[in-house]
Design a protein around this motif. Structure first.
Motif, PDB file in Angstrom:
ATOM      1  N   ARG A  23       6.184  -2.161 -17.137  1.00  0.00           N
ATOM      2  CA  ARG A  23       6.052  -1.973 -15.695  1.00  0.00           C
ATOM      3  C   ARG A  23       4.736  -1.287 -15.401  1.00  0.00           C
ATOM      4  O   ARG A  23       4.269  -0.461 -16.175  1.00  0.00           O
ATOM      5  CB  ARG A  23       7.193  -1.102 -15.171  1.00  0.00           C
ATOM      6  N   GLY A  24       4.200  -1.622 -14.277  1.00  0.00           N
ATOM      7  CA  GLY A  24       2.969  -0.969 -13.848  1.00  0.00           C
ATOM      8  C   GLY A  24       3.251   0.472 -13.450  1.00  0.00           C
ATOM      9  O   GLY A  24       4.401   0.853 -13.217  1.00  0.00           O
ATOM     10  N   PRO A  25       2.250   1.284 -13.341  1.00  0.00           N
ATOM     11  CA  PRO A  25       2.459   2.688 -12.989  1.00  0.00           C
ATOM     12  C   PRO A  25       2.982   2.863 -11.566  1.00  0.00           C
ATOM     13  O   PRO A  25       3.559   3.899 -11.244  1.00  0.00           O
ATOM     14  CB  PRO A  25       1.068   3.303 -13.150  1.00  0.00           C
ATOM     15  N   GLU A  26       2.828   1.842 -10.727  1.00  0.00           N
ATOM     16  CA  GLU A  26       3.280   1.962  -9.337  1.00  0.00           C
ATOM     17  C   GLU A  26       4.772   1.669  -9.173  1.00  0.00           C
ATOM     18  O   GLU A  26       5.326   1.874  -8.109  1.00  0.00           O
ATOM     19  CB  GLU A  26       2.466   1.039  -8.425  1.00  0.00           C
ATOM     20  N   LEU A  27       5.446   1.172 -10.224  1.00  0.00           N
ATOM     21  CA  LEU A  27       6.870   0.864 -10.130  1.00  0.00           C
ATOM     22  C   LEU A  27       7.703   2.065 -10.565  1.00  0.00           C
ATOM     23  O   LEU A  27       7.423   2.692 -11.585  1.00  0.00           O
ATOM     24  CB  LEU A  27       7.227  -0.357 -10.982  1.00  0.00           C
ATOM     25  N   ALA A  28       8.710   2.367  -9.776  1.00  0.00           N
ATOM     26  CA  ALA A  28       9.539   3.547 -10.016  1.00  0.00           C
ATOM     27  C   ALA A  28      10.757   3.188 -10.856  1.00  0.00           C
ATOM     28  O   ALA A  28      11.170   2.029 -10.932  1.00  0.00           O
ATOM     29  CB  ALA A  28       9.988   4.127  -8.681  1.00  0.00           C
ATOM     30  N   ILE A  64      12.630  -8.631  -0.470  1.00  0.00           N
ATOM     31  CA  ILE A  64      13.124  -7.257  -0.306  1.00  0.00           C
ATOM     32  C   ILE A  64      12.364  -6.322  -1.239  1.00  0.00           C
ATOM     33  O   ILE A  64      11.957  -5.227  -0.838  1.00  0.00           O
ATOM     34  CB  ILE A  64      14.647  -7.207  -0.533  1.00  0.00           C
ATOM     35  N   ALA A  65      12.156  -6.742  -2.496  1.00  0.00           N
ATOM     36  CA  ALA A  65      11.404  -5.918  -3.444  1.00  0.00           C
ATOM     37  C   ALA A  65       9.976  -5.686  -2.948  1.00  0.00           C
ATOM     38  O   ALA A  65       9.433  -4.590  -3.101  1.00  0.00           O
ATOM     39  CB  ALA A  65      11.392  -6.571  -4.816  1.00  0.00           C
ATOM     40  N   ALA A  66       9.376  -6.704  -2.345  1.00  0.00           N
ATOM     41  CA  ALA A  66       8.018  -6.548  -1.808  1.00  0.00           C
ATOM     42  C   ALA A  66       7.995  -5.556  -0.652  1.00  0.00           C
ATOM     43  O   ALA A  66       7.043  -4.787  -0.504  1.00  0.00           O
ATOM     44  CB  ALA A  66       7.482  -7.904  -1.357  1.00  0.00           C
ATOM     45  N   CYS A  67       9.041  -5.541   0.165  1.00  0.00           N
ATOM     46  CA  CYS A  67       9.111  -4.585   1.274  1.00  0.00           C
ATOM     47  C   CYS A  67       9.276  -3.158   0.757  1.00  0.00           C
ATOM     48  O   CYS A  67       8.689  -2.226   1.301  1.00  0.00           O
ATOM     49  CB  CYS A  67      10.272  -4.929   2.197  1.00  0.00           C
ATOM     50  N   VAL A  68      10.090  -2.984  -0.281  1.00  0.00           N
ATOM     51  CA  VAL A  68      10.274  -1.651  -0.865  1.00  0.00           C
ATOM     52  C   VAL A  68       8.974  -1.220  -1.544  1.00  0.00           C
ATOM     53  O   VAL A  68       8.543  -0.081  -1.412  1.00  0.00           O
ATOM     54  CB  VAL A  68      11.464  -1.639  -1.861  1.00  0.00           C
ATOM     55  N   GLY A  69       8.367  -2.141  -2.288  1.00  0.00           N
ATOM     56  CA  GLY A  69       7.062  -1.883  -2.874  1.00  0.00           C
ATOM     57  C   GLY A  69       7.071  -1.247  -4.244  1.00  0.00           C
ATOM     58  O   GLY A  69       6.241  -1.562  -5.075  1.00  0.00           O
ATOM     59  N   SER A  70       7.984  -0.334  -4.502  1.00  0.00           N
ATOM     60  CA  SER A  70       7.962   0.393  -5.770  1.00  0.00           C
ATOM     61  C   SER A  70       9.111   0.014  -6.690  1.00  0.00           C
ATOM     62  O   SER A  70       9.342   0.671  -7.698  1.00  0.00           O
ATOM     63  CB  SER A  70       7.999   1.895  -5.499  1.00  0.00           C
ATOM     64  N   ARG A  71       9.855  -1.036  -6.354  1.00  0.00           N
ATOM     65  CA  ARG A  71      11.008  -1.460  -7.170  1.00  0.00           C
ATOM     66  C   ARG A  71      10.922  -2.949  -7.454  1.00  0.00           C
ATOM     67  O   ARG A  71      10.368  -3.722  -6.664  1.00  0.00           O
ATOM     68  CB  ARG A  71      12.324  -1.152  -6.446  1.00  0.00           C
ATOM     69  N   THR A  72      11.524  -3.352  -8.582  1.00  0.00           N
ATOM     70  CA  THR A  72      11.536  -4.760  -8.965  1.00  0.00           C
ATOM     71  C   THR A  72      12.662  -5.494  -8.247  1.00  0.00           C
ATOM     72  O   THR A  72      13.547  -4.876  -7.643  1.00  0.00           O
ATOM     73  CB  THR A  72      11.740  -4.919 -10.481  1.00  0.00           C
ATOM     74  N   THR A  73      12.643  -6.794  -8.355  1.00  0.00           N
ATOM     75  CA  THR A  73      13.700  -7.623  -7.775  1.00  0.00           C
ATOM     76  C   THR A  73      15.058  -7.245  -8.362  1.00  0.00           C
ATOM     77  O   THR A  73      16.038  -7.090  -7.631  1.00  0.00           O
ATOM     78  CB  THR A  73      13.398  -9.107  -8.050  1.00  0.00           C
TER      79      THR A  73
END
Length: 122
Positions: A23-28, A64-73
């Motif tokens: 995961r990238g550093p931007e994903l929580a 939905i994941a794109a709207c949240v931004g920091s979470r995967t599908t």
């Protein structure tokens, strides 16, 4: 032949068995923050019935994941399942709490009148 087996074992994202997706550093990970949950609720309201063009997108979860931004599908799908199960349990408890209490028979004060037979004599 070995190449064919590799292709069969490849996951949809192109990774083979045993490989871990980084995961990238931007994903929580872990517990969702209030901001993430608020974005999730807003996105589920907007995308409640999925994308309008079903030919180009099969699922609402990437949006939905794109709207949240920091979470995967996958994280959004899992969060939705847990969130809506919790809401159902909460509604059930609330309805049970609001239900009128069952009548209770008090010993020594009689009770319900005996039932009469509804059979017609021959």
């Amino acid at each position: 032949m070995a190449h064919d087996n590799e292709a069969k074992r490849a996951a949809p994202d192109g990774l083979t068995d045993g490989a871990k997706k980084v995961r990238g550093p931007e994903l929580a990970t872990g517990v969702w923050s209030e901001a993430e949950h608020a974005a999730f609720l807003a996105a589920t309201t907007v995308w409640a019935y999925g994308p309008q063009n079903a030919e180009t997108a099969k699922s609402k979860w990437p949006f939905i994941a794109a709207c949240v931004g920091s979470r995967t599908t996958l994280q959004c799908r899992s969060h939705a399942q847990k969130h809506f199960d919790k809401m159902r349990r909460h509604d059930k408890k609330r309805r049970l709490a609001e239900a009128p209490p069952e009548p209770v028979e008090v010993p020594g004060q009689g009770g319900a009148a005996p039932r009469r037979s509804t059979r017609v004599p021959r």
